[in-house]
Design a protein around this motif. Structure first.
Motif, PDB file in Angstrom:
ATOM      1  N   LYS A  11     -11.769   4.219  11.267  1.00 32.29           N
ATOM      2  CA  LYS A  11     -11.596   2.798  11.555  1.00 32.29           C
ATOM      3  C   LYS A  11     -10.118   2.459  11.426  1.00 32.29           C
ATOM      4  O   LYS A  11      -9.420   3.011  10.570  1.00 32.29           O
ATOM      5  CB  LYS A  11     -12.421   1.962  10.577  1.00 32.29           C
ATOM      6  CG  LYS A  11     -12.489   0.497  10.900  1.00 32.29           C
ATOM      7  CD  LYS A  11     -13.421  -0.223   9.957  1.00 32.29           C
ATOM      8  CE  LYS A  11     -13.415  -1.705  10.294  1.00 32.29           C
ATOM      9  NZ  LYS A  11     -14.115  -2.475   9.283  1.00 32.29           N
ATOM     10  N   GLY A  12      -9.642   1.542  12.260  1.00 32.27           N
ATOM     11  CA  GLY A  12      -8.240   1.149  12.233  1.00 32.27           C
ATOM     12  C   GLY A  12      -7.877   0.390  10.969  1.00 32.27           C
ATOM     13  O   GLY A  12      -8.729  -0.153  10.268  1.00 32.27           O
ATOM     14  N   LEU A  13      -6.584   0.343  10.692  1.00 34.05           N
ATOM     15  CA  LEU A  13      -6.103  -0.261   9.455  1.00 34.05           C
ATOM     16  C   LEU A  13      -5.672  -1.713   9.604  1.00 34.05           C
ATOM     17  O   LEU A  13      -5.317  -2.352   8.616  1.00 34.05           O
ATOM     18  CB  LEU A  13      -4.923   0.558   8.918  1.00 34.05           C
ATOM     19  CG  LEU A  13      -5.244   2.012   8.586  1.00 34.05           C
ATOM     20  CD1 LEU A  13      -3.984   2.722   8.132  1.00 34.05           C
ATOM     21  CD2 LEU A  13      -6.323   2.086   7.536  1.00 34.05           C
ATOM     22  N   ILE A  14      -5.688  -2.247  10.816  1.00 33.47           N
ATOM     23  CA  ILE A  14      -5.269  -3.632  11.022  1.00 33.47           C
ATOM     24  C   ILE A  14      -6.232  -4.569  10.307  1.00 33.47           C
ATOM     25  O   ILE A  14      -7.448  -4.444  10.427  1.00 33.47           O
ATOM     26  CB  ILE A  14      -5.208  -3.965  12.526  1.00 33.47           C
ATOM     27  CG1 ILE A  14      -4.108  -3.154  13.181  1.00 33.47           C
ATOM     28  CG2 ILE A  14      -4.982  -5.463  12.742  1.00 33.47           C
ATOM     29  CD1 ILE A  14      -4.033  -3.313  14.677  1.00 33.47           C
ATOM     30  N   GLY A  15      -5.699  -5.457   9.513  1.00 30.53           N
ATOM     31  CA  GLY A  15      -6.506  -6.428   8.794  1.00 30.53           C
ATOM     32  C   GLY A  15      -6.983  -5.953   7.443  1.00 30.53           C
ATOM     33  O   GLY A  15      -7.704  -6.674   6.761  1.00 30.53           O
ATOM     34  N   THR A  16      -6.604  -4.745   7.041  1.00 34.19           N
ATOM     35  CA  THR A  16      -7.022  -4.247   5.737  1.00 34.19           C
ATOM     36  C   THR A  16      -5.959  -4.570   4.689  1.00 34.19           C
ATOM     37  O   THR A  16      -4.836  -4.940   5.022  1.00 34.19           O
ATOM     38  CB  THR A  16      -7.246  -2.719   5.773  1.00 34.19           C
ATOM     39  OG1 THR A  16      -6.033  -2.075   6.166  1.00 34.19           O
ATOM     40  CG2 THR A  16      -8.359  -2.359   6.729  1.00 34.19           C
ATOM     41  N   ARG A  30      -2.866   9.174   9.527  1.00 33.88           N
ATOM     42  CA  ARG A  30      -1.939   8.281  10.204  1.00 33.88           C
ATOM     43  C   ARG A  30      -2.625   7.364  11.219  1.00 33.88           C
ATOM     44  O   ARG A  30      -2.422   6.180  11.207  1.00 33.88           O
ATOM     45  CB  ARG A  30      -0.851   9.083  10.917  1.00 33.88           C
ATOM     46  CG  ARG A  30       0.076   9.767   9.940  1.00 33.88           C
ATOM     47  CD  ARG A  30       1.101  10.574  10.702  1.00 33.88           C
ATOM     48  NE  ARG A  30       2.009  11.214   9.774  1.00 33.88           N
ATOM     49  CZ  ARG A  30       3.276  10.846   9.608  1.00 33.88           C
ATOM     50  NH1 ARG A  30       3.773   9.856  10.296  1.00 33.88           N
ATOM     51  NH2 ARG A  30       4.038  11.475   8.747  1.00 33.88           N
ATOM     52  N   ARG A  31      -3.411   7.943  12.112  1.00 31.34           N
ATOM     53  CA  ARG A  31      -4.045   7.133  13.157  1.00 31.34           C
ATOM     54  C   ARG A  31      -5.548   7.435  13.209  1.00 31.34           C
ATOM     55  O   ARG A  31      -6.001   8.392  12.594  1.00 31.34           O
ATOM     56  CB  ARG A  31      -3.384   7.398  14.505  1.00 31.34           C
ATOM     57  CG  ARG A  31      -3.399   8.825  14.936  1.00 31.34           C
ATOM     58  CD  ARG A  31      -2.625   9.050  16.224  1.00 31.34           C
ATOM     59  NE  ARG A  31      -1.207   8.823  16.079  1.00 31.34           N
ATOM     60  CZ  ARG A  31      -0.323   9.740  15.711  1.00 31.34           C
ATOM     61  NH1 ARG A  31      -0.738  10.968  15.440  1.00 31.34           N
ATOM     62  NH2 ARG A  31       0.949   9.464  15.619  1.00 31.34           N
ATOM     63  N   VAL A  55     -12.900   5.761   6.065  1.00 33.57           N
ATOM     64  CA  VAL A  55     -12.842   7.206   6.265  1.00 33.57           C
ATOM     65  C   VAL A  55     -14.226   7.831   6.218  1.00 33.57           C
ATOM     66  O   VAL A  55     -15.189   7.196   5.791  1.00 33.57           O
ATOM     67  CB  VAL A  55     -11.946   7.892   5.197  1.00 33.57           C
ATOM     68  CG1 VAL A  55     -10.530   7.376   5.275  1.00 33.57           C
ATOM     69  CG2 VAL A  55     -12.508   7.721   3.812  1.00 33.57           C
ATOM     70  N   LYS A  56     -14.282   9.089   6.670  1.00 34.00           N
ATOM     71  CA  LYS A  56     -15.530   9.845   6.663  1.00 34.00           C
ATOM     72  C   LYS A  56     -15.186  11.275   6.264  1.00 34.00           C
ATOM     73  O   LYS A  56     -14.183  11.823   6.726  1.00 34.00           O
ATOM     74  CB  LYS A  56     -16.128   9.801   8.068  1.00 34.00           C
ATOM     75  CG  LYS A  56     -17.406  10.551   8.255  1.00 34.00           C
ATOM     76  CD  LYS A  56     -17.869  10.381   9.699  1.00 34.00           C
ATOM     77  CE  LYS A  56     -19.122  11.160   9.965  1.00 34.00           C
ATOM     78  NZ  LYS A  56     -19.526  11.027  11.366  1.00 34.00           N
ATOM     79  N   VAL A  57     -16.006  11.856   5.417  1.00 31.83           N
ATOM     80  CA  VAL A  57     -15.821  13.260   5.036  1.00 31.83           C
ATOM     81  C   VAL A  57     -16.554  14.111   6.060  1.00 31.83           C
ATOM     82  O   VAL A  57     -17.751  13.935   6.278  1.00 31.83           O
ATOM     83  CB  VAL A  57     -16.354  13.533   3.614  1.00 31.83           C
ATOM     84  CG1 VAL A  57     -16.234  15.007   3.278  1.00 31.83           C
ATOM     85  CG2 VAL A  57     -15.614  12.686   2.594  1.00 31.83           C
TER      86      VAL A  57
END
Length: 59
Positions: A11-16, A30-31, A55-57
């Motif tokens: 998932k993207g990091l925008i808004g976190t 990074r992305r 994230v996902k393992v």
């Protein structure tokens, strides 16, 4: 080699939160869809738990 785990940013990091972004960077991600192979230590597991929604393992 010792036990390792692969972590993927799904998932993207925008808004976190800023500290969650820093944790993801600390995991070496990074992305979106980037994968990092890390040592399986309690500190790394704690970082993964902190940003589990990002994230996902993977195996």
């Amino acid at each position: 080699m010792a036990n390792t785990i692969k972590v993927k940013l799904v998932k993207g990091l925008i808004g976190t939160r800023q500290d969650h972004r820093a944790t993801v960077r600390g995991l070496g991600l990074r992305r979106v869809n980037s994968v990092s192979e890390l040592q399986d230590t309690p500190s790394i597991r704690g970082m993964i738990n902190k940003v589990a929604y990002l994230v996902k393992v993977v195996s």
